[in-house]
Scaffold this motif. Structure first.
Motif, short mmCIF file in Angstrom:
data_model
loop_
_atom_site.label_atom_id
_atom_site.label_comp_id
_atom_site.label_asym_id
_atom_site.label_seq_id
_atom_site.Cartn_x
_atom_site.Cartn_y
_atom_site.Cartn_z
N ASN A 151 9.89 9.55 -19.27
CA ASN A 151 9.90 9.46 -18.24
C ASN A 151 10.66 9.00 -17.28
N PRO A 152 10.74 9.94 -16.32
CA PRO A 152 11.71 9.06 -15.56
C PRO A 152 11.20 8.54 -14.20
N ILE A 153 12.48 7.28 -13.80
CA ILE A 153 12.15 6.37 -12.75
C ILE A 153 13.16 6.53 -11.75
N VAL A 154 13.21 7.26 -10.32
CA VAL A 154 14.42 7.74 -9.89
C VAL A 154 14.46 7.01 -8.78
N HIS A 155 15.21 6.44 -8.66
CA HIS A 155 16.53 5.66 -6.86
C HIS A 155 16.66 6.43 -6.24
N SER A 156 16.65 6.38 -5.48
CA SER A 156 16.76 7.87 -4.17
C SER A 156 16.95 7.53 -2.47
N ILE A 157 17.76 7.68 -1.74
CA ILE A 157 17.85 7.35 -0.51
C ILE A 157 18.99 8.66 0.38
N TYR A 158 17.31 8.57 1.22
CA TYR A 158 17.88 10.13 2.12
C TYR A 158 17.06 9.45 3.69
N GLY A 159 16.95 10.30 4.61
CA GLY A 159 16.51 10.32 5.77
C GLY A 159 16.53 8.30 5.70
N GLU A 160 17.87 7.22 5.30
CA GLU A 160 17.98 6.20 5.73
C GLU A 160 16.93 5.29 5.28
N ASN A 161 15.66 5.88 3.82
CA ASN A 161 14.69 5.32 3.47
C ASN A 161 15.44 4.86 1.68
N GLU A 162 14.68 3.87 1.19
CA GLU A 162 15.16 4.21 -0.43
C GLU A 162 13.64 4.40 -0.73
N TYR A 163 13.95 5.19 -1.87
CA TYR A 163 12.50 5.59 -2.38
C TYR A 163 12.78 4.89 -4.29
N VAL A 164 11.34 4.76 -5.27
CA VAL A 164 11.39 4.54 -6.19
C VAL A 164 9.68 5.63 -6.54
#
Length: 205
Positions: A96-109
């Motif tokens: 069950n992945p937990i994904v750390h991304s960056i786009y639009g100068e924001n970070e998301y988990v």
């Protein structure tokens, strides 16, 4: 120094002794910083309590950040196409992945669901700490400019050992694949980062 299991106690906190000792080292001119699996968001308060002035190594070396602002000095990322491939492989193998991304100068988990105690421990702690990066999503869909700091799963040791063997065998020549025990639950993490996203590589930068 690392944080979890090193400077921090079993509750993830700094003792007064540790804070005073590190403060004396820094004030004496000793060059001190941290290298941690944590993100800036989860390490921010600790960084400030320790009075660290040098850049900090985070996400197992995937990012080097300014200790005061958290702005990236450098980051090692996985591209969208490869990230989606790895996420798909994780899901096909029951993770069950937990994904750390960056786009639009924001970070998301991002996460899709919670199905085991390790996931519950991690997600609930992030929500409790008002981590604005956390998002529950129906599926992992991202814009083309998205980049990925870390692709993670947490589960029991036996399940994670099997997953680590599968993922590392397929991707070890392209990416850095880590497996390590969670310090605050009975879970084990499997994490995929950019090939050069290691604490040692970041320290040499």
């Amino acid at each position: 120094s690392d944080l979890d299991g090193t400077l921090l106690d079993s509750e993830g906190k700094l003792s007064e002794y540790t804070k005073k000792t590190v403060s004396k080292l820094i004030d004496s001119g000793f060059k001190f910083t941290i290298a941690s699996a944590r993100s800036y968001h989860s390490a921010k308060l600790l960084i400030h309590e320790l009075g660290i002035k040098l850049p900090v190594i985070l996400r197992n070396g995937a990012s080097i950040c300014d200790p005061g602002t958290g702005s990236y000095i450098s980051k090692k990322v996985i591209t969208l196409q490869k990230a989606l491939e790895i996420i798909d492989d994780m899901k096909k193998n029951g993770a069950n992945p937990i994904v750390h991304s960056i786009y639009g100068e924001n970070e998301y988990v991002d996460y899709e669901k919670i199905k085991n105690p390790g996931e519950h421990s991690y997600i609930s702690s992030r929500i409790k700490n008002k981590d604005k990066r956390i998002r529950k999503v129906k599926s992992f869909g991202y814009p083309e400019e998205a980049a990925f700091i870390a692709l993670c799963t947490i589960d029991g040791y036996e399940n994670q050992k099997k997953l680590y063997d599968i993922i590392s065998k397929k991707y070890c020549n392209e990416y850095s694949v880590h497996a390590y025990a969670d310090n605050y639950s009975s879970g084990t993490w499997v994490e995929v980062n950019h090939m050069n996203a290691t604490k040692g590589y970041a320290a040499r930068e």
